[in-house]
Design a protein around this motif. Structure first.
Motif, PDB file in Angstrom:
ATOM      1  N   ALA D  21       0.788  -1.297  -0.001  1.00  0.00           N
ATOM      2  CA  ALA D  21       0.344  -0.234  -0.534  1.00  0.00           C
ATOM      3  C   ALA D  21       1.046   1.099  -0.028  1.00  0.00           C
ATOM      4  CB  ALA D  21      -0.867  -0.127   1.372  1.00  0.00           C
ATOM      5  N   GLU D  22       0.555   2.522   1.041  1.00  0.00           N
ATOM      6  CA  GLU D  22       1.399   3.555   0.769  1.00  0.00           C
ATOM      7  C   GLU D  22       2.496   3.253   1.159  1.00  0.00           C
ATOM      8  OE1 GLU D  22      -1.592   2.871   2.743  1.00  0.00           O
ATOM      9  OE2 GLU D  22      -3.023   3.892   1.475  1.00  0.00           O
ATOM     10  N   GLN D  42      -1.628   3.500  -4.426  1.00  0.00           N
ATOM     11  CA  GLN D  42      -1.204   2.732  -3.834  1.00  0.00           C
ATOM     12  C   GLN D  42      -2.040   2.359  -2.931  1.00  0.00           C
ATOM     13  OE1 GLN D  42       2.145   3.322  -5.071  1.00  0.00           O
ATOM     14  NE2 GLN D  42       2.850   2.183  -3.626  1.00  0.00           N
ATOM     15  N   ALA D  43      -3.452   3.097  -2.880  1.00  0.00           N
ATOM     16  CA  ALA D  43      -4.470   2.576  -2.125  1.00  0.00           C
ATOM     17  C   ALA D  43      -4.997   1.370  -3.294  1.00  0.00           C
ATOM     18  CB  ALA D  43      -5.094   3.894  -2.046  1.00  0.00           C
ATOM     19  N   TYR D  44      -5.203   1.712  -4.181  1.00  0.00           N
ATOM     20  CA  TYR D  44      -5.866   0.206  -5.205  1.00  0.00           C
ATOM     21  C   TYR D  44      -4.883  -0.444  -4.835  1.00  0.00           C
ATOM     22  CZ  TYR D  44      -6.258  -1.928  -9.438  1.00  0.00           C
ATOM     23  OH  TYR D  44      -6.854  -2.702 -10.551  1.00  0.00           O
ATOM     24  N   GLY D  45      -4.047  -0.652  -4.389  1.00  0.00           N
ATOM     25  CA  GLY D  45      -3.558  -2.483  -3.733  1.00  0.00           C
ATOM     26  C   GLY D  45      -4.584  -3.707  -2.815  1.00  0.00           C
ATOM     27  N   PRO D  46      -4.589  -2.533  -1.574  1.00  0.00           N
ATOM     28  CA  PRO D  46      -5.713  -3.573  -0.366  1.00  0.00           C
ATOM     29  C   PRO D  46      -6.612  -3.294  -0.943  1.00  0.00           C
ATOM     30  CG  PRO D  46      -4.698  -1.251   0.686  1.00  0.00           C
ATOM     31  CD  PRO D  46      -3.911  -1.762  -1.401  1.00  0.00           C
ATOM     32  N   PHE D  67       2.175 -10.715   2.777  1.00  0.00           N
ATOM     33  CA  PHE D  67       3.150  -9.692   3.608  1.00  0.00           C
ATOM     34  C   PHE D  67       2.994  -8.775   3.577  1.00  0.00           C
ATOM     35  CE2 PHE D  67       5.990 -13.242   1.825  1.00  0.00           C
ATOM     36  CZ  PHE D  67       6.496 -14.298   2.792  1.00  0.00           C
ATOM     37  N   VAL D  68       2.080  -8.419   4.919  1.00  0.00           N
ATOM     38  CA  VAL D  68       1.868  -7.303   4.950  1.00  0.00           C
ATOM     39  C   VAL D  68       2.520  -6.616   6.210  1.00  0.00           C
ATOM     40  CG1 VAL D  68      -0.668  -5.777   5.881  1.00  0.00           C
ATOM     41  CG2 VAL D  68      -0.780  -8.239   4.522  1.00  0.00           C
ATOM     42  N   TYR D  95       7.172  -3.132  10.244  1.00  0.00           N
ATOM     43  CA  TYR D  95       5.949  -2.606  10.169  1.00  0.00           C
ATOM     44  C   TYR D  95       5.895  -0.919   8.577  1.00  0.00           C
ATOM     45  CZ  TYR D  95       3.221   0.683  13.081  1.00  0.00           C
ATOM     46  OH  TYR D  95       2.176   2.213  13.010  1.00  0.00           O
ATOM     47  N   SER D  96       6.875  -0.113   9.063  1.00  0.00           N
ATOM     48  CA  SER D  96       6.615   0.287   7.547  1.00  0.00           C
ATOM     49  C   SER D  96       7.388   0.884   6.305  1.00  0.00           C
ATOM     50  CB  SER D  96       7.510   2.103   8.222  1.00  0.00           C
ATOM     51  OG  SER D  96       9.253   1.415   8.878  1.00  0.00           O
ATOM     52  N   HIS D  97       8.027   0.000   6.557  1.00  0.00           N
ATOM     53  CA  HIS D  97       8.613  -0.213   5.259  1.00  0.00           C
ATOM     54  C   HIS D  97       9.808   0.223   4.676  1.00  0.00           C
ATOM     55  CE1 HIS D  97       8.946  -2.235   0.461  1.00  0.00           C
ATOM     56  NE2 HIS D  97       7.901  -3.155   1.138  1.00  0.00           N
TER      57      HIS D  97
END
Lengths: 288, 288, 288, 288
Positions: D21-22, D42-46, D67-68, D95-97
């Motif tokens: 996502a973001e 990015q929101a398109y993903g979830p 993987f989230v 947590y934050s990528h």
């Protein structure tokens, strides 16, 4: 092979494997040693790619040349010997894979000689050299000749071998070219940032087969450069197999180690001799 | 060709070869002269690529235009003459290949005139000009006209020739475009960093054949620009041969030197005249 | 179209043309106005590309939407009217093509309103907006709604239209995506540096046909964005023609102007309403 | 699966979805939260990609691993549960990528543990981990083992699973590789600047099918990594469907969740054990 460097063949193919392992990344920044993923990406080359490639070469019955940085040979003591034992050539590929153009003349010499010392210690005979990153300086051929090597393989002024009048004597040049290198097609790393799009092996295979066919028309040296950390991956090594099979099917492509091509080239008096000459470049016309 | 600039042809094809040799690299930094590998990569153009291309053109029976920087003609004294002797045109491509947009007006003029002096000294007749890097300034057409040349080939406002009202008189513009240039497709160097992925010649061939076919529909100038240091390589020159054969097979594509197309364009009063005008750009709306 | 926004169609196609001309280059740097070649490259869009595209649309009998920056409409006074006269829609695409994310809120508002003033002066009715560079801010939808426009087309949270609850009222969002934009595929300029490899139109055509077919399965909005200075070139416009013919052959693709899709979407109460909400991002977790 | 980690299968396929996502954008710069278009991309993903992917997996009857990042799970409270409910695995993806290589050891630990806390709170069982950006440090495997997880999936030293001797005990490594990642092929954003050319899904499909076939020869782990915000797009998800169908047709490819492959690998005593060892890099040879 007597007389002409290529004998009866329409083209000569040298399969060369640059076993760089971690060095190109460390040369870009020592700190990348902290990046475990990146280090593992590079370690794949000697640890998985090389054995797989050696098996492929056995299977196909063709000889090859492996350019190995001294640091890599030192870190993995049995590596160079395992290549020589299978009938292939190991050649000089610098010690640290830092490009000569980024070093002083003294640094380049030290790096060059350190690699030779490693191979001497391991009992590996060395006949030729390829500059790291294909970034030779005007001193590089002189170092090659001075240390009794017979050829260099870092220049691009032709697609057929040529003789190079170095300070320490004549050597053969086995020219390379970026279009016969798997780096531009396959390499990708986020840090250090390398590559952009990853090309499909089937596209690369088609491009290399076309180049080989065209080289058969022009009687060239098909001097392919691939990296075990890149082309050791499954579909890429399958593409490499298909390329060799394609060449063998042609019936007029001769596979050889670089050192054998170099001897044939040095013995072929019809090949041109080039005299290295740095262009004179006036700051008046090229101010930057 | 009388009346219409393209005569009876559906499209006109100008094969143009930019014989840049070392200049684009040296213009990016004089220090690259120390990079022997890079210099050899560029030297391939005049030393291997040009003779091979001249043979190909003989074989196919089509004329071409070679844009040569003055510095290159000076460094290799027989080069321009060897092109003219084969019936092709040599044209002006700056002296140093520095882009005009990076020079002052006085520097651009000096570079422009120095190239003309080189060609005058070598007895090479010059009718046209192409800006280095296709980076003309608003002064460039005036320089072209002022020095009695008949055309420029650096602009992109159309895909058909147009007439340009320069300060010193009318000239023809034979427009170029990045999609008909081999640089974007083939060029790769690590230092200076140029290119990313190297495209397969078969892909490039397909793209150029499609463009030629579409240009036949729109009656355009197929103004192809290739570089001997890039397209002189075996499978790329084979692709170039296939492209020309494809065009000849169509039966309605006319091959010509740029200077001949320019004369036909200047004689065609139906072609539009463009008046160069730098856009007025207010810092209020474009603050950077 | 009543009830569902897509009516009986499997997919709805909006052909949109971003007539940017010189603006994206000038927004990157006012000084590029001195680059005559670059300016000519951009001028090709309105001067050659747009007339050719209008003829193509007539020929195919499909309607389209042209997003025009106010500065471009002002520089070429007849341009917007020439599009409207042929039955197509002209829409708001900023004044200067500077990305909203690079402006203050006041600057974005001024740029937004200046464009509206230009179109009002020219008598061009405006129903929708697309942010320059597809770089909307959280203020952008509010500006769209506040000025009575009906839709935005700069967001990417879906591939079907959605309703957006802006401060000034509900608007329709007609989402875009980079894979349906010709910029990534075709754009190349050395200064400002844009693009890398130029993709073959046949590859792009294949990719877009595949996307259209997949969108027919998922009942999406095929919101294609092309640029006249890129896709007006011969083989690219031929590829565009083939794409439209492919869609028409499918028999279940409906072509519409953006404004008509927007009205249908606003009338379709089954479409989700999204409430713009900037993510809260703690410097503790995202320190840079 | 007893004995060999791959059982009777020629290759094992793990479909993994990195639901970033973001986060990758925010990790590149917190200020990108102001970019509404980028956030929507990015929101398109979830929001669109994940539901579509879950339906596809149901339809094909194959299990997968998601993987989230913890931050993503926290922002969208029902997301992780919705995946687990469909029979798939949710795994730890920081947590934050932020890439571990850009953090201090303490920061990496805090980020690692914060993600575990989120999943614990949501009742999501976690067995494995993948480093953000595939940028593990030498500490990463120790963190994985110390917290009782069974595997990592961020390294690249092989294309078959291996056992890793971490400080806290042995874990399985399920190696990844850039050529089996959709990021290099599809990702494109102007700010932060990501990607260059967008590859056609049909090209990607061909490349992945070739890799799968080659992996069947070498008995590898086909560990595919795709991103819902990229591969959730229509023609890309259709290509993914075709890839799975291709694999199912082969009849000897086993689909499994990562956690199941990890258990089989840990139980297979014939697999090599690797001992993580950072290379010693002397500043004498690698001065930068």
């Amino acid at each position: 092979m007597t007389g002409s460097w290529h004998g009866e063949a329409a083209a000569v193919a040298t399969l060369t494997f640059d076993v760089d392992a971690e060095t190109p990344v460390l040369a870009a920044g020592r700190g990348y040693a902290d990046h475990m993923s990146t280090m593992s990406h590079q370690a794949y080359g000697p640890e998985v790619g090389v054995p797989r490639i050696l098996d492929l070469l056995d299977d196909l019955g063709v000889p090859a040349t492996f350019f190995v940085p001294g640091w890599v040979a030192q870190q993995r003591p049995g590596l160079a010997a395992s290549i020589v034992e299978r009938g292939h050539e190991v050649a000089h590929h610098s010690y640290s894979h830092r490009p000569p153009t980024g070093m002083t003349a003294a640094e380049e010499r030290a790096d060059f000689e350190r690699a030779l010392a490693v191979f001497a210690e391991q009992g590996i005979p060395i006949s030729g050299h390829r500059a790291a990153m294909w970034e030779a300086t005007w001193q590089t051929p002189d170092l090659v000749a001075e240390h009794g090597l017979r050829y260099d393989s870092s220049l691009m002024a032709d697609d057929r071998p040529y003789r190079l009048a170095a300070a320490g004597g004549e050597i053969a040049e086995l020219p390379v070219h970026w279009s016969l290198d798997d780096w531009e097609q396959y390499a990708f790393l986020p840090a250090p940032q390398i590559g952009s799009v990853i090309t499909a092996p089937s596209t690369v295979l088609g491009m290399w087969c076309d180049e080989l066919d065209a080289m058969r028309q022009y009687r060239c040296l098909f001097n392919l450069c691939v990296h075990p950390f890149l082309s050791g991956r499954p579909s890429r090594i399958v593409a490499l197999r298909k390329l060799v099979e394609f060449a063998l099917d042609r019936g007029d492509v001769h596979f050889a180690r670089c050192r054998d091509v170099a001897e044939a080239a040095l013995a072929d008096r019809s090949l041109p001799v080039r005299h290295p000459a740095r262009p004179e470049v006036s700051p008046e016309f090229f101010p930057h």
